[in-house]
Design a protein around this motif. Structure first.
Motif, PDB file in Angstrom:
ATOM      1  N   PRO A 240       0.719 140.921   5.494  1.00 33.45           N
ATOM      2  CA  PRO A 240       0.841 142.745   5.203  1.00 33.45           C
ATOM      3  C   PRO A 240       2.380 142.886   5.903  1.00 33.45           C
ATOM      4  O   PRO A 240       2.902 143.684   5.445  1.00 33.45           O
ATOM      5  CB  PRO A 240      -0.059 143.180   5.427  1.00 33.45           C
ATOM      6  CG  PRO A 240      -0.967 142.568   6.609  1.00 33.45           C
ATOM      7  CD  PRO A 240      -0.743 141.059   6.159  1.00 33.45           C
ATOM      8  N   GLU A 241       2.573 142.219   7.223  1.00 30.58           N
ATOM      9  CA  GLU A 241       3.705 142.880   7.943  1.00 30.58           C
ATOM     10  C   GLU A 241       4.124 141.615   8.939  1.00 30.58           C
ATOM     11  O   GLU A 241       3.383 140.661   8.913  1.00 30.58           O
ATOM     12  CB  GLU A 241       3.182 144.208   8.485  1.00 30.58           C
ATOM     13  CG  GLU A 241       2.036 144.052   9.530  1.00 30.58           C
ATOM     14  CD  GLU A 241       2.260 143.560  10.967  1.00 30.58           C
ATOM     15  OE1 GLU A 241       3.527 143.700  11.343  1.00 30.58           O
ATOM     16  OE2 GLU A 241       1.239 142.962  11.332  1.00 30.58           O
ATOM     17  N   PRO A 242       5.334 141.942   9.279  1.00 32.89           N
ATOM     18  CA  PRO A 242       6.027 140.620  10.017  1.00 32.89           C
ATOM     19  C   PRO A 242       5.516 140.304  11.391  1.00 32.89           C
ATOM     20  O   PRO A 242       5.904 139.279  12.056  1.00 32.89           O
ATOM     21  CB  PRO A 242       7.231 140.918  10.047  1.00 32.89           C
ATOM     22  CG  PRO A 242       7.398 142.467   9.981  1.00 32.89           C
ATOM     23  CD  PRO A 242       6.131 142.987   9.122  1.00 32.89           C
ATOM     24  N   THR A 243       4.604 141.258  12.174  1.00 34.30           N
ATOM     25  CA  THR A 243       4.324 140.736  13.620  1.00 34.30           C
ATOM     26  C   THR A 243       3.689 139.584  13.728  1.00 34.30           C
ATOM     27  O   THR A 243       4.057 138.423  14.376  1.00 34.30           O
ATOM     28  CB  THR A 243       3.306 141.745  13.861  1.00 34.30           C
ATOM     29  OG1 THR A 243       4.040 143.241  13.935  1.00 34.30           O
ATOM     30  CG2 THR A 243       3.032 141.655  15.474  1.00 34.30           C
TER      31      THR A 243
ATOM     32  N   PHE B 162      10.855 142.321   1.048  1.00 35.56           N
ATOM     33  CA  PHE B 162      10.083 142.582   2.503  1.00 35.56           C
ATOM     34  C   PHE B 162      11.336 143.099   3.266  1.00 35.56           C
ATOM     35  O   PHE B 162      11.066 143.359   4.681  1.00 35.56           O
ATOM     36  CB  PHE B 162       9.757 141.393   2.971  1.00 35.56           C
ATOM     37  CG  PHE B 162       8.607 140.679   2.419  1.00 35.56           C
ATOM     38  CD1 PHE B 162       8.524 139.402   2.168  1.00 35.56           C
ATOM     39  CD2 PHE B 162       7.686 141.525   1.782  1.00 35.56           C
ATOM     40  CE1 PHE B 162       7.300 138.918   1.324  1.00 35.56           C
ATOM     41  CE2 PHE B 162       6.400 141.020   1.250  1.00 35.56           C
ATOM     42  CZ  PHE B 162       6.187 139.697   1.079  1.00 35.56           C
ATOM     43  N   ALA B 163      12.570 143.338   2.931  1.00 34.77           N
ATOM     44  CA  ALA B 163      13.913 143.835   3.895  1.00 34.77           C
ATOM     45  C   ALA B 163      13.334 145.188   4.536  1.00 34.77           C
ATOM     46  O   ALA B 163      13.417 145.158   5.712  1.00 34.77           O
ATOM     47  CB  ALA B 163      14.966 144.211   2.822  1.00 34.77           C
ATOM     48  N   SER B 164      12.402 146.254   3.919  1.00 38.69           N
ATOM     49  CA  SER B 164      12.213 147.329   4.514  1.00 38.69           C
ATOM     50  C   SER B 164      11.073 147.069   5.593  1.00 38.69           C
ATOM     51  O   SER B 164      10.826 148.126   6.707  1.00 38.69           O
ATOM     52  CB  SER B 164      11.703 148.284   3.578  1.00 38.69           C
ATOM     53  OG  SER B 164      10.507 147.890   3.068  1.00 38.69           O
TER      54      SER B 164
ATOM     55  N   LYS C 114      17.208 136.456   7.824  1.00 36.78           N
ATOM     56  CA  LYS C 114      18.259 136.654   6.430  1.00 36.78           C
ATOM     57  C   LYS C 114      17.320 136.598   5.154  1.00 36.78           C
ATOM     58  O   LYS C 114      16.377 135.739   5.075  1.00 36.78           O
ATOM     59  CB  LYS C 114      19.256 135.371   6.462  1.00 36.78           C
ATOM     60  CG  LYS C 114      20.451 135.432   5.566  1.00 36.78           C
ATOM     61  CD  LYS C 114      21.647 135.115   6.273  1.00 36.78           C
ATOM     62  CE  LYS C 114      22.797 135.108   5.068  1.00 36.78           C
ATOM     63  NZ  LYS C 114      23.324 136.457   5.279  1.00 36.78           N
ATOM     64  N   ALA C 115      17.710 137.404   4.279  1.00 38.12           N
ATOM     65  CA  ALA C 115      17.029 137.432   2.918  1.00 38.12           C
ATOM     66  C   ALA C 115      17.617 136.347   2.197  1.00 38.12           C
ATOM     67  O   ALA C 115      18.753 136.098   2.224  1.00 38.12           O
ATOM     68  CB  ALA C 115      17.436 138.863   2.396  1.00 38.12           C
ATOM     69  N   ALA C 116      16.618 135.946   1.336  1.00 36.56           N
ATOM     70  CA  ALA C 116      17.018 134.913   0.467  1.00 36.56           C
ATOM     71  C   ALA C 116      17.398 135.410  -0.878  1.00 36.56           C
ATOM     72  O   ALA C 116      16.487 136.148  -1.651  1.00 36.56           O
ATOM     73  CB  ALA C 116      15.493 134.037   0.405  1.00 36.56           C
ATOM     74  N   VAL C 117      18.804 135.436  -1.246  1.00 31.06           N
ATOM     75  CA  VAL C 117      18.976 135.974  -2.311  1.00 31.06           C
ATOM     76  C   VAL C 117      19.794 134.872  -3.299  1.00 31.06           C
ATOM     77  O   VAL C 117      19.831 133.834  -2.994  1.00 31.06           O
ATOM     78  CB  VAL C 117      20.187 137.064  -2.015  1.00 31.06           C
ATOM     79  CG1 VAL C 117      19.586 138.162  -1.047  1.00 31.06           C
ATOM     80  CG2 VAL C 117      21.406 136.490  -1.401  1.00 31.06           C
TER      81      VAL C 117
END
Lengths: 150, 77
Positions: free
Chosen positions: A33-36, A56-58, A69-72
């Motif tokens: 659910p979250e990056p921790t 997941f950027a936010s 880095k976002a995968a775009v």
């Protein structure tokens, strides 16, 4: 979260490209659910960066323990003066090719699974037995990706 | 003779060379309002491999800018 518009092909290309570039991808479930927990598991493998889905950027922290880095979709981006290593079929089957995780449903914490070259080669050989086309004159069609709704 | 271990990359490279125009994927194009599939776009093995190489160069460029050497572990989420 609804994933639309061909983004799953781009995801597939990203996944293949990390190995092609000579790096070891450590895959994390979208269900986390979250990056921790992501960063904790990455640290166990001495991971050096995190590539994430744009959706997941936010959720990403403003300052993370590793570069992110976002995968775009970069299909139309011009890239010059970058060389890639040769595509190899190594002789050392014990080296790590990719990293997966257990679900964590038993212990409550996902565990790291190192996928060796020899294990992946065995998986490819076994799966080849399952995907022999019904007819030698035409390709079979299988669903390779699916759309995730929540 | 030493064994060599194939990967999905080495197999893709071989297929892209032996069957470049065979379709690897049919990618759906959705109506952004209704999610209905409007049409299917074929992606050949040669196109797929070329895209993989292109993206690999992109990531190589970014990893290098961050001082991350090859054979490093990178998370994918």
């Amino acid at each position: 979260m609804v994933r639309l518009g061909g983004s799953t092909y781009v995801d597939c290309v990203h996944i293949y490209s990390i190995v092609r570039a000579g790096y070891i991808p450590q895959f994390f479930s979208l269900r986390l659910p979250e990056p921790t927990i992501i960063f904790e598991l990455l640290a166990k493998s001495s991971g050096k960066a995190l590539i994430y889905d744009e959706s997941f950027a936010s959720s990403m922290p403003s300052s993370a323990s590793v570069p992110t880095k976002a995968a775009v979709d970069i299909r139309s981006e011009t890239i010059t003066d970058v060389s890639l290593p040769p595509v190899v079929e190594p002789h050392n089957g014990d080296d790590t090719l990719m990293i997966f995780h257990t679900s964590g449903s038993t212990s409550g914490q996902p565990k790291v699974i190192r996928c060796s070259y020899s294990w992946w080669d065995a998986c490819l050989r076994k799966s080849r037995e399952c995907v022999v086309p019904k007819s030698p004159t035409r390709q079979d069609v299988t669903i390779w990706m699916y759309v995730l709704f929540s | 003779m030493l064994s060599s271990y194939r990967t999905h990359i080495s197999i893709l490279e071989q297929i892209a060379e032996s069957h470049p125009n065979a379709n690897a994927f049919q990618v759906p194009q959705h109506d952004p309002h209704t999610s209905e599939i409007l049409r299917w776009h074929p992606v050949t093995y040669s196109r797929f491999f070329a895209d993989v190489e292109h993206f690999a160069k992109y990531w190589t460029q970014w990893f290098s800018s961050q001082g991350i050497p090859r054979r490093s572990v990178v998370g994918v989420w």
